[in-house]
Write an enzyme that holds these catalytic residues in place. Sequence first.
Site, PDB file in Angstrom:
ATOM      1  N   ARG A  15       0.883  -1.176   0.000  1.00 45.08           N
ATOM      2  CA  ARG A  15       0.000   0.000   0.000  1.00 45.08           C
ATOM      3  C   ARG A  15       0.909   1.211   0.000  1.00 45.08           C
ATOM      4  NH1 ARG A  15      -5.344   1.315   3.399  1.00 45.08           N
ATOM      5  NH2 ARG A  15      -6.096   0.056   1.669  1.00 45.08           N
TER       6      ARG A  15
ATOM      7  N   HIS B 199      -6.985   0.883  -6.728  1.00 48.97           N
ATOM      8  CA  HIS B 199      -7.238  -0.021  -5.600  1.00 48.97           C
ATOM      9  C   HIS B 199      -7.927  -1.279  -6.159  1.00 48.97           C
ATOM     10  CE1 HIS B 199      -7.632  -1.334  -1.600  1.00 48.97           C
ATOM     11  NE2 HIS B 199      -8.486  -0.464  -1.099  1.00 48.97           N
TER      12      HIS B 199
ATOM     13  N   GLN C 270      -9.889  -3.860  -3.909  1.00 55.50           N
ATOM     14  CA  GLN C 270     -11.199  -3.353  -3.494  1.00 55.50           C
ATOM     15  C   GLN C 270     -12.227  -3.598  -4.602  1.00 55.50           C
ATOM     16  OE1 GLN C 270     -12.145  -1.727  -0.459  1.00 55.50           O
ATOM     17  NE2 GLN C 270     -14.096  -2.272  -1.388  1.00 55.50           N
TER      18      GLN C 270
ATOM     19  N   ASP D 198     -17.186   7.142  -1.985  1.00 54.85           N
ATOM     20  CA  ASP D 198     -15.958   6.995  -1.192  1.00 54.85           C
ATOM     21  C   ASP D 198     -15.669   8.363  -0.578  1.00 54.85           C
ATOM     22  OD1 ASP D 198     -13.500   6.171  -0.124  1.00 54.85           O
ATOM     23  OD2 ASP D 198     -12.420   6.352  -2.029  1.00 54.85           O
TER      24      ASP D 198
ATOM     25  N   CYS E   8     -16.303   1.675  -0.032  1.00 50.14           N
ATOM     26  CA  CYS E   8     -15.139   0.841   0.272  1.00 50.14           C
ATOM     27  C   CYS E   8     -14.774   0.900   1.755  1.00 50.14           C
ATOM     28  CB  CYS E   8     -13.962   1.277  -0.583  1.00 50.14           C
ATOM     29  SG  CYS E   8     -13.507   2.998  -0.324  1.00 50.14           S
TER      30      CYS E   8
ATOM     31  N   ARG F  38     -13.632  -8.554   0.878  1.00 50.21           N
ATOM     32  CA  ARG F  38     -12.198  -8.323   0.649  1.00 50.21           C
ATOM     33  C   ARG F  38     -11.427  -9.610   0.932  1.00 50.21           C
ATOM     34  NH1 ARG F  38     -10.077  -3.188   0.940  1.00 50.21           N
ATOM     35  NH2 ARG F  38      -8.171  -4.274   0.324  1.00 50.21           N
TER      36      ARG F  38
HETATM   37  N1   CP Z   1     -11.245  -0.211   1.924  1.00 53.62           N
HETATM   38  C1   CP Z   1      -9.988  -0.285   2.403  1.00 53.62           C
HETATM   39  O1   CP Z   1      -9.021  -0.493   1.673  1.00 53.62           O
HETATM   40  O2   CP Z   1      -9.902  -0.133   3.750  1.00 53.62           O
HETATM   41  P1   CP Z   1      -8.550   0.032   4.599  1.00 53.62           P
HETATM   42  O3   CP Z   1      -7.980   1.368   4.213  1.00 53.62           O
HETATM   43  O4   CP Z   1      -8.989  -0.014   6.021  1.00 53.62           O
HETATM   44  O5   CP Z   1      -7.620  -1.074   4.235  1.00 53.62           O
HETATM   45  N1  NVA Z   2      -9.797   6.779  -1.573  1.00 52.34           N
HETATM   46  C1  NVA Z   2      -9.455   6.329  -0.243  1.00 52.34           C
HETATM   47  C2  NVA Z   2      -9.694   4.865  -0.108  1.00 52.34           C
HETATM   48  C3  NVA Z   2      -9.419   4.283   1.241  1.00 52.34           C
HETATM   49  C4  NVA Z   2      -9.612   2.799   1.288  1.00 52.34           C
HETATM   50  C5  NVA Z   2      -8.001   6.674   0.058  1.00 52.34           C
HETATM   51  O1  NVA Z   2      -7.157   6.532  -0.826  1.00 52.34           O
HETATM   52  O2  NVA Z   2      -7.727   7.107   1.177  1.00 52.34           O
END
Ligand code: CP
Ligand code: NVA
Length: 305
Positions: A102, A129, A132, A224, A264, A292
């Site tokens: 990540r 992502h 997701q 989101d 998400c 997930r």
């Molecule tokens: N939706 C998602 O990726 O959640 P987290 O940021 O908690 O991993």
């Molecule tokens: N768009 C959000 C998604 C979190 C899962 C971010 O990048 O923070």
Amino acid sequence: MRHFIDLCDWSSEDLREILNLALTLKDEWRSGGNRPILQGKALAMIFQKPSLRTRISFEMAMQHLGGHALYIAPDEIGLGKRESVGDVARVLSGYVQGIMARVFAHRDVIDLARYASVPVINGLSDASHPCQALADILTIRERFGRTDGLRIAFVGDGNNVAASLMEAAAHFGIHFTIATPPGYELPEIEVDRAAQIAEKNGVKIEMMHDRMEAVRGADVIYTDTWVSMGQEAETAKRVEVFKAYQVNDELVALAAPDAIVLHCLPAHRGQEITDSVADGEHSAIFQQAENRLHAQKAVLVTLMG
Ligand code: CP
Ligand code: NVA
């Protein structure tokens, strides 16, 4: 060896196979447990940002499949700072059989894949992502029994989650409409790429600013956060720009009667989604969060099995 960086790197056929595998692994898990397909295998999980779902679902997925996951906290290895991304990738490849990352810059996950000799999974970057989106499609498939011909309306920011959802919709034969404020559209290059996939699967991608027009008759409403991780300094401005893009009961009433609402998570209740929608009869957000786990098992088995 394959990586899971972006859904446009995969064919629609391969992704449909991964989805079917996710359904099988979910059934198997619910009727007593998964076979130890990844016994003796380890996944390194690099996090430059916080996480609840991604971290825990990957960790449990590896455990259910007989493998092991290692959590690497933000700042621990200093990806690209203490050590170059390429060196991190090459070192980890000697210890583990897969890397999930990540990151902030999408380039970093691409570079990990370039230098690693094990599969790399994108666990969210500033651009996309994909894990997701796969869980989202799994949820849609469970709720409607199909994907082809459905309509998704995304309301809010043209961000990483929206980009992967658009690609997923294109692959799975779902019409995708996104309503954003002017200036917050999805990047044109990503829209063009997804549009080519959509065309092959007989569906369209539409971009607009009117959230009501986008949602009318939709089977799935998706939203989101207005402020993604890394954009915290823009919070005040974004909350002002996006306030007309809230998913509330009035908006949901314009969708199909059996429409579902997805997010998400984490949700900013009272901003992009109201409590009443998040906890209401159309909401599928917790099924989506659970998925997930199941969707990622299919990715892990496909790449590392
Ligand atoms: N939706 C998602 O990726 O959640 P987290 O940021 O908690 O991993
Ligand atoms: N768009 C959000 C998604 C979190 C899962 C971010 O990048 O923070």
